[in-house]
Design a protein around this motif. Structure first.
Motif, PDB file in Angstrom:
ATOM      1  N   GLU A   1       8.540  -2.579  19.027  1.00  0.00           N
ATOM      2  CA  GLU A   1       9.412  -3.401  18.190  1.00  0.00           C
ATOM      3  C   GLU A   1      10.408  -4.181  19.047  1.00  0.00           C
ATOM      4  OE1 GLU A   1      11.226  -0.919  15.287  1.00  0.00           O
ATOM      5  OE2 GLU A   1       9.333  -0.475  14.280  1.00  0.00           O
ATOM      6  N   GLN A   2      10.939  -3.523  20.067  1.00  0.00           N
ATOM      7  CA  GLN A   2      11.858  -4.208  20.974  1.00  0.00           C
ATOM      8  C   GLN A   2      11.162  -5.363  21.674  1.00  0.00           C
ATOM      9  OE1 GLN A   2      13.121  -1.057  23.549  1.00  0.00           O
ATOM     10  NE2 GLN A   2      14.922  -0.575  22.314  1.00  0.00           N
ATOM     11  N   ILE A   3       9.927  -5.134  22.098  1.00  0.00           N
ATOM     12  CA  ILE A   3       9.173  -6.176  22.785  1.00  0.00           C
ATOM     13  C   ILE A   3       8.927  -7.345  21.851  1.00  0.00           C
ATOM     14  CG2 ILE A   3       6.912  -6.711  23.784  1.00  0.00           C
ATOM     15  CD1 ILE A   3       6.966  -3.828  24.949  1.00  0.00           C
ATOM     16  N   GLU A   4       8.587  -7.079  20.602  1.00  0.00           N
ATOM     17  CA  GLU A   4       8.354  -8.156  19.639  1.00  0.00           C
ATOM     18  C   GLU A   4       9.617  -8.968  19.389  1.00  0.00           C
ATOM     19  OE1 GLU A   4       5.534  -9.362  18.374  1.00  0.00           O
ATOM     20  OE2 GLU A   4       4.574  -7.927  19.726  1.00  0.00           O
ATOM     21  N   ILE A   5      10.746  -8.276  19.280  1.00  0.00           N
ATOM     22  CA  ILE A   5      12.019  -8.975  19.090  1.00  0.00           C
ATOM     23  C   ILE A   5      12.329  -9.846  20.307  1.00  0.00           C
ATOM     24  CG2 ILE A   5      14.524  -8.647  18.916  1.00  0.00           C
ATOM     25  CD1 ILE A   5      13.910  -6.181  17.157  1.00  0.00           C
ATOM     26  N   SER A   6      12.135  -9.294  21.496  1.00  0.00           N
ATOM     27  CA  SER A   6      12.394 -10.051  22.725  1.00  0.00           C
ATOM     28  C   SER A   6      11.478 -11.263  22.831  1.00  0.00           C
ATOM     29  CB  SER A   6      12.214  -9.157  23.946  1.00  0.00           C
ATOM     30  OG  SER A   6      13.161  -8.124  23.939  1.00  0.00           O
TER      31      SER A   6
ATOM     32  N   GLY B   1      20.401  -3.338  19.949  1.00  0.00           N
ATOM     33  CA  GLY B   1      21.319  -2.208  19.899  1.00  0.00           C
ATOM     34  C   GLY B   1      20.907  -1.172  18.871  1.00  0.00           C
ATOM     35  N   GLU B   2      20.154  -1.597  17.864  1.00  0.00           N
ATOM     36  CA  GLU B   2      19.686  -0.666  16.846  1.00  0.00           C
ATOM     37  C   GLU B   2      18.709   0.353  17.437  1.00  0.00           C
ATOM     38  OE1 GLU B   2      17.959  -3.127  13.855  1.00  0.00           O
ATOM     39  OE2 GLU B   2      19.868  -4.086  13.354  1.00  0.00           O
ATOM     40  N   PHE B   3      18.085   0.008  18.557  1.00  0.00           N
ATOM     41  CA  PHE B   3      17.099   0.880  19.175  1.00  0.00           C
ATOM     42  C   PHE B   3      17.695   1.800  20.238  1.00  0.00           C
ATOM     43  CE2 PHE B   3      14.766  -2.898  17.798  1.00  0.00           C
ATOM     44  CZ  PHE B   3      13.830  -2.307  16.967  1.00  0.00           C
ATOM     45  N   ALA B   4      18.976   1.652  20.508  1.00  0.00           N
ATOM     46  CA  ALA B   4      19.606   2.454  21.552  1.00  0.00           C
ATOM     47  C   ALA B   4      19.605   3.927  21.149  1.00  0.00           C
ATOM     48  CB  ALA B   4      21.030   1.983  21.800  1.00  0.00           C
ATOM     49  N   SER B   5      19.107   4.756  22.066  1.00  0.00           N
ATOM     50  CA  SER B   5      19.043   6.183  21.800  1.00  0.00           C
ATOM     51  C   SER B   5      19.058   6.929  23.127  1.00  0.00           C
ATOM     52  CB  SER B   5      17.772   6.529  21.022  1.00  0.00           C
ATOM     53  OG  SER B   5      17.660   7.916  20.874  1.00  0.00           O
ATOM     54  N   ASN B   6      19.766   8.029  23.167  1.00  0.00           N
ATOM     55  CA  ASN B   6      19.818   8.848  24.372  1.00  0.00           C
ATOM     56  C   ASN B   6      18.756   9.946  24.349  1.00  0.00           C
ATOM     57  OD1 ASN B   6      21.974   7.358  25.260  1.00  0.00           O
ATOM     58  ND2 ASN B   6      23.496   8.759  24.412  1.00  0.00           N
TER      59      ASN B   6
ATOM     60  N   ILE C   1       7.787   5.059  22.055  1.00  0.00           N
ATOM     61  CA  ILE C   1       6.741   4.072  22.331  1.00  0.00           C
ATOM     62  C   ILE C   1       6.673   3.058  21.199  1.00  0.00           C
ATOM     63  CG2 ILE C   1       4.266   3.739  22.644  1.00  0.00           C
ATOM     64  CD1 ILE C   1       4.244   6.541  23.944  1.00  0.00           C
ATOM     65  N   PHE C   2       6.722   3.531  19.957  1.00  0.00           N
ATOM     66  CA  PHE C   2       6.689   2.630  18.807  1.00  0.00           C
ATOM     67  C   PHE C   2       7.922   1.736  18.800  1.00  0.00           C
ATOM     68  CE2 PHE C   2       7.582   1.703  14.300  1.00  0.00           C
ATOM     69  CZ  PHE C   2       6.451   0.948  14.022  1.00  0.00           C
ATOM     70  N   GLU C   3       9.075   2.312  19.086  1.00  0.00           N
ATOM     71  CA  GLU C   3      10.304   1.534  19.123  1.00  0.00           C
ATOM     72  C   GLU C   3      10.250   0.481  20.223  1.00  0.00           C
ATOM     73  OE1 GLU C   3      13.408   4.399  19.510  1.00  0.00           O
ATOM     74  OE2 GLU C   3      13.254   5.058  17.437  1.00  0.00           O
ATOM     75  N   ASN C   4       9.664   0.827  21.348  1.00  0.00           N
ATOM     76  CA  ASN C   4       9.554  -0.143  22.429  1.00  0.00           C
ATOM     77  C   ASN C   4       8.712  -1.340  22.012  1.00  0.00           C
ATOM     78  OD1 ASN C   4      11.176   1.246  24.180  1.00  0.00           O
ATOM     79  ND2 ASN C   4       9.494   2.283  25.216  1.00  0.00           N
TER      80      ASN C   4
END
Length: 101
Positions: A66-71, A49-54, A61-64
């Motif tokens: 991080e999301q992938i690493e968390i997942s 949820g911290e990565f949610a952005s409109n 791309i960088f945030e994705n």
């Protein structure tokens, strides 16, 4: 034929000995597994949820990544049923039955 190392055989007699009934033992472990799964999902949802952005931008791309690493971290975690069964076998799960009235 390769053997999956994550598959563990369980002694049903040991599971049944905890409550006197294998079905009660499985029920208790399943309820604990549900608790573990809900807790894990809440943690993952909170972190993602911290990565949610409109707003679309180049940093996405960088945030994705991080999301992938968390997942991936959560995907490598043991399954909730495995955790629950280990806790049940090691007497780390407290349970009680409602009084029949």
């Amino acid at each position: 034929m390769a053997i999956n190392p994550s598959i563990v055989s369980r002694d049903l007699d040991k599971l049944a000995a905890k409550t006197g009934n294998i079905y009660e033992s499985v029920y208790i472990a399943s309820q604990r597994a549900r608790q573990v799964a809900v807790k894990t999902k809440e943690e993952l949802t909170q972190k993602l949820g911290e990565f949610a952005s409109n707003i679309d931008n180049l940093e996405e791309i960088f945030e994705n990544r991080e999301q992938i690493e968390i997942s991936r971290f959560y995907e490598r975690q043991p399954k909730p049923t495995s955790v629950a069964l280990e806790e049940f076998i090691e007497d780390k799960v407290e349970y009680r039955w409602k009084d029949a009235e």
